[in-house]
Design an enzyme around this catalytic site. Structure first.
Site, PDB file in Angstrom:
ATOM      1  N   ASP A 135       0.830  -1.215   0.000  1.00 32.59           N
ATOM      2  CA  ASP A 135       0.000   0.000   0.000  1.00 32.59           C
ATOM      3  C   ASP A 135       0.864   1.265   0.000  1.00 32.59           C
ATOM      4  O   ASP A 135       2.095   1.189   0.026  1.00 32.59           O
ATOM      5  CB  ASP A 135      -0.951  -0.062   1.215  1.00 32.59           C
ATOM      6  CG  ASP A 135      -2.312   0.528   0.915  1.00 32.59           C
ATOM      7  OD1 ASP A 135      -2.436   1.329  -0.030  1.00 32.59           O
ATOM      8  OD2 ASP A 135      -3.276   0.183   1.648  1.00 32.59           O
ATOM      9  N   GLU A 188       0.764   7.939  -9.878  1.00 31.45           N
ATOM     10  CA  GLU A 188       1.832   8.366 -10.796  1.00 31.45           C
ATOM     11  C   GLU A 188       1.859   7.460 -12.026  1.00 31.45           C
ATOM     12  O   GLU A 188       2.931   7.068 -12.493  1.00 31.45           O
ATOM     13  CB  GLU A 188       3.185   8.385 -10.068  1.00 31.45           C
ATOM     14  CG  GLU A 188       3.192   9.443  -8.976  1.00 31.45           C
ATOM     15  CD  GLU A 188       4.552   9.640  -8.311  1.00 31.45           C
ATOM     16  OE1 GLU A 188       5.590   9.308  -8.916  1.00 31.45           O
ATOM     17  OE2 GLU A 188       4.559  10.115  -7.165  1.00 31.45           O
ATOM     18  N   ASP A 228      -9.405   3.254  -3.848  1.00 32.44           N
ATOM     19  CA  ASP A 228     -10.176   2.094  -3.379  1.00 32.44           C
ATOM     20  C   ASP A 228     -11.587   2.052  -3.985  1.00 32.44           C
ATOM     21  O   ASP A 228     -12.240   3.082  -4.117  1.00 32.44           O
ATOM     22  CB  ASP A 228     -10.324   2.127  -1.850  1.00 32.44           C
ATOM     23  CG  ASP A 228      -9.057   1.670  -1.146  1.00 32.44           C
ATOM     24  OD1 ASP A 228      -8.030   1.454  -1.828  1.00 32.44           O
ATOM     25  OD2 ASP A 228      -9.099   1.538   0.091  1.00 32.44           O
TER      26      ASP A 228
HETATM   27  C1  NAG Z   1       2.917  11.476   0.097  1.00 31.36           C
HETATM   28  O1  NAG Z   1       1.626  11.574   0.652  1.00 31.36           O
HETATM   29  C2  NAG Z   1       1.075  12.872   0.603  1.00 31.36           C
HETATM   30  C3  NAG Z   1      -0.197  12.865   1.409  1.00 31.36           C
HETATM   31  O2  NAG Z   1      -1.045  11.818   0.983  1.00 31.36           O
HETATM   32  C4  NAG Z   1       0.874  13.274  -0.850  1.00 31.36           C
HETATM   33  O3  NAG Z   1       0.339  14.569  -0.931  1.00 31.36           O
HETATM   34  C5  NAG Z   1       2.220  13.228  -1.561  1.00 31.36           C
HETATM   35  O4  NAG Z   1       2.025  13.446  -2.942  1.00 31.36           O
HETATM   36  C6  NAG Z   1       2.898  11.869  -1.377  1.00 31.36           C
HETATM   37  N1  NAG Z   1       4.230  11.924  -1.881  1.00 31.36           N
HETATM   38  C7  NAG Z   1       4.804  10.930  -2.524  1.00 31.36           C
HETATM   39  C8  NAG Z   1       6.192  11.148  -2.982  1.00 31.36           C
HETATM   40  O5  NAG Z   1       4.220   9.883  -2.748  1.00 31.36           O
END
Ligand code: NAG
Ligand code: NAG
Ligand code: NAG
Ligand code: NAG
Ligand code: NAG
Ligand code: NAG
Length: 392
Positions: free
Chosen positions: A156, A193, A211
């Protein structure tokens, strides 16, 4: 030397992105030649999974006949562990809900001829925040899972510590590749992404959506989001629009039938999300439709797509092995309607003459068809056919 590596990687990335199915660069564990099938605890049990539920579910997989149809993974989702690691930094199963430990559970599941899946998170804690994540502990946790006999990891994306997503998922992939046991790697990055463009190299499946929830709107939106990435799926790596809600009781039988049909055509993982120990005969009938399952598990491994749409009337189609085509006529509106699939939209030459098999009525349509096929379809229902070109 560095330059050569850079070049090679660029080339590999480029090929993975543009290569047609068959020449994709894939994770090397050899798993997932067809979409994974099994069960997962989350959609029904949420945070309340126990070893007793998992054991009884394994029993029910056998007694209901689901295992014979290809359902093999029994997957524990979030909330199986203690809040803290043990003195040696290892994850430890919750002593009150999993008193026998995961190794004993894996042994039990294996004794039934099934496989055990587990869950962790590419962050500091899992989404429930009741157990640690594996960020920074990838190798240690992968070794722990392997030592327990785990066969599958759902990974996750919560509490990410602002660390790069691809690196977080890649590090676990590398850790799994070193443990000497094939472990199916199911990425749950929620499609943030565009993982379809980079995950095939490191994982066997990757979520394309957030989800799913147990209602019609959520289900159709997951189908549409997953549809965009069809060309990236194939043997070894699959798009994942999330687990099945069939049998959880908030959609009609026709809606659940549509859900199962579309998931099968999209080559989505077929992970049952209801309590199979007490499912209704209607639920079992849907989940055990062997003709529909065969579409999902077809050796060609080509994800079917939405090929035409008029308002809420949709035609989905995809190629199958041996020159066959699977189609779904899907009426998303509130009234019944006639829907027509035209050969030009579903990848058949216009002169093709075909026999049509109705996968839900388990019967062949009378005579042969040329140019198109039309059927009336109830509201929120679908018709699912396999078209086989006549030999002459
Ligand atoms: C990490 O989690 C935050 C909050 O859900 C999100 O805004 C951010 O894009 C995430 N960063 C990465 C690198 O996944
Ligand atoms: C372990 O399970 C017990 C019993 O369900 C629960 O009360 C406790 O919160 C769980 N511990 C964690 C860390 O989830
Ligand atoms: C991935 O692993 C490498 C090598 O151990 C480490 O340097 C890097 O910080 C890790 N990346 C993340 C995002 O954890
Ligand atoms: C059940 O379905 C209704 C109508 O689609 C929806 O509004 C509701 O949120 C659903 N309930 C659950 C628990 O998903
Ligand atoms: C189901 O198949 C039978 C023949 O086997 C046919 O008589 C019947 O009309 C079909 N029903 C539907 C809904 O297609
Ligand atoms: C006849 C009828 O009402 N059919 C519905 C099914 O889907 C079509 C496609 O848009 C809708 O137009 C209809 O409302």
């Amino acid at each position: 030397m560095k330059m050569i590596w850079f070049w090679l990687l660029t080339l590999l990335c480029y090929q993975a992105k543009s290569a047609p199915v068959g020449r994709r660069i894939l994770v090397s564990n050899g798993l997932g030649q067809t979409p994974q099938m099994g069960w997962n605890s989350w959609n029904h049990f949420s945070r309340h999974v126990t070893e007793e539920i998992v054991r009884e579910t394994a029993d029910a997989m056998i007694s209901t006949g689901l295992s014979k149809l290809g359902y093999e993974y029994v997957n524990i989702d979030d909330c199986w562990a203690e809040l803290n690691r043990d003195d040696e930094g290892n994850l430890a199963a919750n002593a009150s809900t999993f008193p026998s430990g995961i190794k004993a559970l894996a042994d039990y599941v294996h004794s039934k001829g099934l496989k055990l899946g587990i869950y962790s998170d590419a962050g500091l804690q899992t989404c429930s925040k009741t157990m640690p994540g594996s960020l920074g502990y990838e190798e240690q946790d992968a070794k722990t899972f392997a030592s327990w006999g785990v066969d599958y990891l759902k990974y996750d994306n919560c509490n990410n510590a602002s660390k790069d997503t691809k690196e977080r998922y890649q590090n676990m992939s590398m850790a799994l590749s070193k443990v000497g046991r094939p472990i199916f790697y199911s990425m749950c990055e929620w499609g943030q992404e565009n993982p379809a463009t980079w995950a095939p190299k490191i994982a066997n499946s990757w979520r394309t959506t957030g989800d799913i929830h147990n209602n019609w709107e959520s289900m159709i939106s997951r189908a549409d989001q997953n549809d965009m990435w069809a060309s990236y799926a194939g043997p070894g790596g699959w798009n994942d629009p999330d687990m099945l809600e069939v049998g959880n009781g908030n959609m009609t039988t026709e809606e659940y039938r549509s859900h199962f049909s579309i998931w099968a055509l999209m080559k989505a993982p077929l992970l049952v999300g209801c309590d199979i120990r007490s499912m209704s005969s209607e639920t079992l009938e849907i989940l055990s439709n062997e003709e529909v399952i065969n579409v999902n598990q077809d050796s060609l491994g080509s994800q079917g797509k939405k090929v035409s749409k008029e308002g809420d009337l949709e035609v989905w189609a995809g190629p199958l092995s041996n020159g066959r085509v699977v189609i779904i006529l899907w009426n998303r509106s509130s009234k019944s309607a006639f829907i027509t699939a035209k050969w030009e939209d579903i990848g058949l030459p216009s002169e093709s003459v075909v026999e049509a098999r109705d996968l839900w009525n388990h019967s062949n349509l009378k005579g042969s068809l040329q140019g198109n096929v039309t059927s009336s379809v109830h509201s929120h229902a679908c018709k699912m056919y396999i078209l086989t070109p006549s030999s002459s």
